[in-house]
Design an enzyme around this catalytic site. Structure first.
Site, PDB file in Angstrom:
ATOM      1  N   GLY A  12       0.815  -1.215   0.000  1.00  0.00           N
ATOM      2  CA  GLY A  12       0.000   0.000   0.000  1.00  0.00           C
ATOM      3  C   GLY A  12       0.850   1.266   0.000  1.00  0.00           C
ATOM      4  O   GLY A  12       2.081   1.224  -0.111  1.00  0.00           O
ATOM      5  N   ASP A  60      -4.002 -12.688   3.413  1.00  0.00           N
ATOM      6  CA  ASP A  60      -4.878 -11.871   4.237  1.00  0.00           C
ATOM      7  C   ASP A  60      -4.459 -12.025   5.704  1.00  0.00           C
ATOM      8  O   ASP A  60      -4.143 -13.139   6.135  1.00  0.00           O
ATOM      9  CB  ASP A  60      -6.327 -12.353   4.028  1.00  0.00           C
ATOM     10  N   SER A 126      -3.695   6.340  14.075  1.00  0.00           N
ATOM     11  CA  SER A 126      -4.071   7.552  13.346  1.00  0.00           C
ATOM     12  C   SER A 126      -4.435   8.663  14.317  1.00  0.00           C
ATOM     13  O   SER A 126      -4.944   8.403  15.420  1.00  0.00           O
ATOM     14  CB  SER A 126      -5.285   7.222  12.472  1.00  0.00           C
ATOM     15  N   TYR A 150     -14.209   3.411  11.221  1.00  0.00           N
ATOM     16  CA  TYR A 150     -12.775   3.345  10.918  1.00  0.00           C
ATOM     17  C   TYR A 150     -11.960   3.780  12.148  1.00  0.00           C
ATOM     18  O   TYR A 150     -11.058   3.070  12.611  1.00  0.00           O
ATOM     19  CB  TYR A 150     -12.420   4.229   9.711  1.00  0.00           C
ATOM     20  N   LYS A 154      -9.357   1.665  14.891  1.00  0.00           N
ATOM     21  CA  LYS A 154      -7.988   2.024  15.314  1.00  0.00           C
ATOM     22  C   LYS A 154      -7.915   2.107  16.847  1.00  0.00           C
ATOM     23  O   LYS A 154      -6.968   1.626  17.469  1.00  0.00           O
ATOM     24  CB  LYS A 154      -7.569   3.371  14.707  1.00  0.00           C
ATOM     25  N   ASN A 180      -1.551  13.705   8.668  1.00  0.00           N
ATOM     26  CA  ASN A 180      -2.081  13.578   7.293  1.00  0.00           C
ATOM     27  C   ASN A 180      -0.963  13.257   6.298  1.00  0.00           C
ATOM     28  O   ASN A 180      -0.324  14.176   5.777  1.00  0.00           O
ATOM     29  CB  ASN A 180      -2.819  14.855   6.900  1.00  0.00           C
ATOM     30  N   ASN A 200      -9.559  11.921   0.139  1.00  0.00           N
ATOM     31  CA  ASN A 200      -8.617  12.811   0.831  1.00  0.00           C
ATOM     32  C   ASN A 200      -8.230  14.002  -0.055  1.00  0.00           C
ATOM     33  O   ASN A 200      -8.289  13.938  -1.277  1.00  0.00           O
ATOM     34  CB  ASN A 200      -7.366  12.048   1.254  1.00  0.00           C
ATOM     35  N   ARG A 232      -4.852  21.184   8.781  1.00  0.00           N
ATOM     36  CA  ARG A 232      -4.342  19.841   9.074  1.00  0.00           C
ATOM     37  C   ARG A 232      -2.821  19.857   9.122  1.00  0.00           C
ATOM     38  O   ARG A 232      -2.173  20.754   8.584  1.00  0.00           O
ATOM     39  CB  ARG A 232      -4.772  18.844   7.980  1.00  0.00           C
ATOM     40  N   ASP A 314     -16.141  16.352  10.107  1.00  0.00           N
ATOM     41  CA  ASP A 314     -14.848  17.060  10.042  1.00  0.00           C
ATOM     42  C   ASP A 314     -14.661  17.989  11.237  1.00  0.00           C
ATOM     43  O   ASP A 314     -15.627  18.509  11.792  1.00  0.00           O
ATOM     44  CB  ASP A 314     -14.780  17.910   8.765  1.00  0.00           C
TER      45      ASP A 314
END
Ligand code: NAD
Ligand code: UDP
Length: 358
Positions: A12, A60, A126, A150, A154, A180, A200, A232, A314
């Site tokens: 990724g 996986d 995150s 999400y 985390k 970010n 994003n 950010r 946000d």
């Protein structure tokens, strides 16, 4: 022998850049990824950049049998755990998918690690775990709260890691809380390659600049910030990758290990780390409009935009206190917003269709 690191999610965006940094720092790596949000082309390009073929296993993290096999076949020193789904909107629509992939997947990974007596982990957490912060900059002691599946996934993993460290001091569990991440490798060969229309900001801007998307919508211009748009802490992905190497070096140093020690028995002795959360950010806030202006200047492209309503969930401003990373890991972000835009633009303009451009 160099220490070998299992990199879950290593195909990724952040994982691929970290593979290069780990290789350059002298580690051996094995990449484990199910390619649900990445491609073999990324792995191939990382191999080209480092000048040797990467050990890649398509698998996986929920597949315990395959993972066990990996730990049997390789003498793994530690795991860098990037594998996970990361789209906030999708997580609201498909919460079970996110809990299954991100939480159950991590439980499976930890169980296999425990059975193999490999207890060194660096986890991709995150800044989302801070929710809407009371105080800026945000330090690691700030309260944690999340508003979407999400973020919850985390936070749940962080709680699990904390509980694990409390029951068995052999574990060394570093949760790196990214702010970010943006930018790309300076070669322009690897970068962020979203599947659909980007959620994003930075990939959206760069796709407008390259003509793939028509216009950016800026979500809200009435925040209490420098120009009304969201603020950010953008951090270059190669700085972030170096932060992972610094975390691994710290883990080794704390345990009196060198990179060349791969003896698992001694590796689990003298542990003093437990669960350690660390922010990876620059400590500086940049507004959406400031980023759009910087990108336009760097690329020489017009970035048409319109203001639209605030995006649900946000927050106005979010930036890190980067002191803990500096004090403990001796790491700090070096690259500027201009370099973040330059490298993103190089990647986007060389690969207008991401890895499908190949
Ligand atoms: P990415 O989607 O590019 O990389 C994640 C990789 O994990 C992908 O290659 C995907 O195929 C793989 N993967 C997903 N589920 C898997 C599974 N069950 N088994 C094996 N592989 C699986 O995302 P990224 O931006 O590189 O993010 C890496 C990590 O950092 C993620 O955990 C993400 O939540 C976290 N993170 C990312 C950001 C960001 O803005 N990019 C910010 C904070 C935290
Ligand atoms: N943003 C925007 N338009 C977009 C995507 C994002 O105005 O198309 C804004 C968003 O409202 C936020 C900032 O850009 O203020 C960063 O959003 P992103 O989704 O990149 O990161 P996060 O929300 O996770 O901080």
């Amino acid at each position: 022998m160099k220490n070998k690191i299992l990199v879950t999610g290593g195909a990724g965006y952040i994982g691929s850049h970290t593979c290069i940094a780990l290789h350059e720092a002298g580690y051996d790596i094995v990449v484990y990824d199910n390619l649900s949000n990445s491609s073999r082309e990324a792995v191939r390009r990382v191999s080209t950049l480092i000048g040797q073929s990467i050990e890649f296993i398509e698998g996986d993290i929920r597949d315990a049998e395959l993972l066990k096999q990996v730990f049997t076949e390789h003498q793994i020193f530690g795991v860098m755990h990037f594998a996970g789904l990361k789209a906030v909107g999708e997580s609201v629509a498909k919460p079970l998918l996110y809990y299954n992939n991100n939480v159950s997947g991590t439980i499976t990974l930890l169980e296999v690690m425990a059975a193999a007596n490999v207890k060194n982990l660096v986890f991709s957490s995150s800044a989302t775990v801070y929710g809407d912060p009371d105080v800026l900059p945000i330090d690691e002691s700030a309260k944690r709260s999340c508003t979407n599946p999400y973020g919850q996934s985390k936070l749940m993993v962080e709680h699990m890691l904390q509980d694990l460290a409390a029951t068995d001091e052999g574990w060394n569990l570093i949760a790196l809380r990214y702010f970010n991440p943006v930018g790309a490798h300076p070669s322009g060969q690897i970068g962020e390659d979203p599947n659909d229309i980007p959620n994003n900001l930075m990939p959206y801007i760069s796709q407008v600049a390259v003509g793939k998307l028509k216009k950016l919508s800026i979500f809200g211009n009435d925040y209490a910030t420098v120009d009304g748009t969201g603020v950010r802490d953008f951090i270059h992905v190669t700085d972030l990758a170096q932060g992972h190497v610094a975390a691994l070096n710290y883990l080794e140093q704390q345990k009196g290990l060198t990179k060349d020690c791969s003896d698992k028995e001694s590796a689990n002795k003298n542990s003093t780390i437990g669960f350690l959360p660390i922010n990876l950010g620059t400590g500086k806030g940049t507004s959406v409009l400031e980023l759009v202006t910087a990108f336009s200047e760097v690329s020489g492209q017009d970035i048409p935009y319109q203001f639209s309503a605030r995006r649900a969930g946000d927050i106005a401003s979010c930036y890190a206190s980067a002191d803990k990373a500096k004090d403990l890991l001796n790491w700090e972000a070096k690259l500027s917003i201009t370099e973040m835009c330059q490298d993103t633009w190089r990647w986007q303009s060389k690969n207008p269709r991401g890895y499908h451009s190949a």
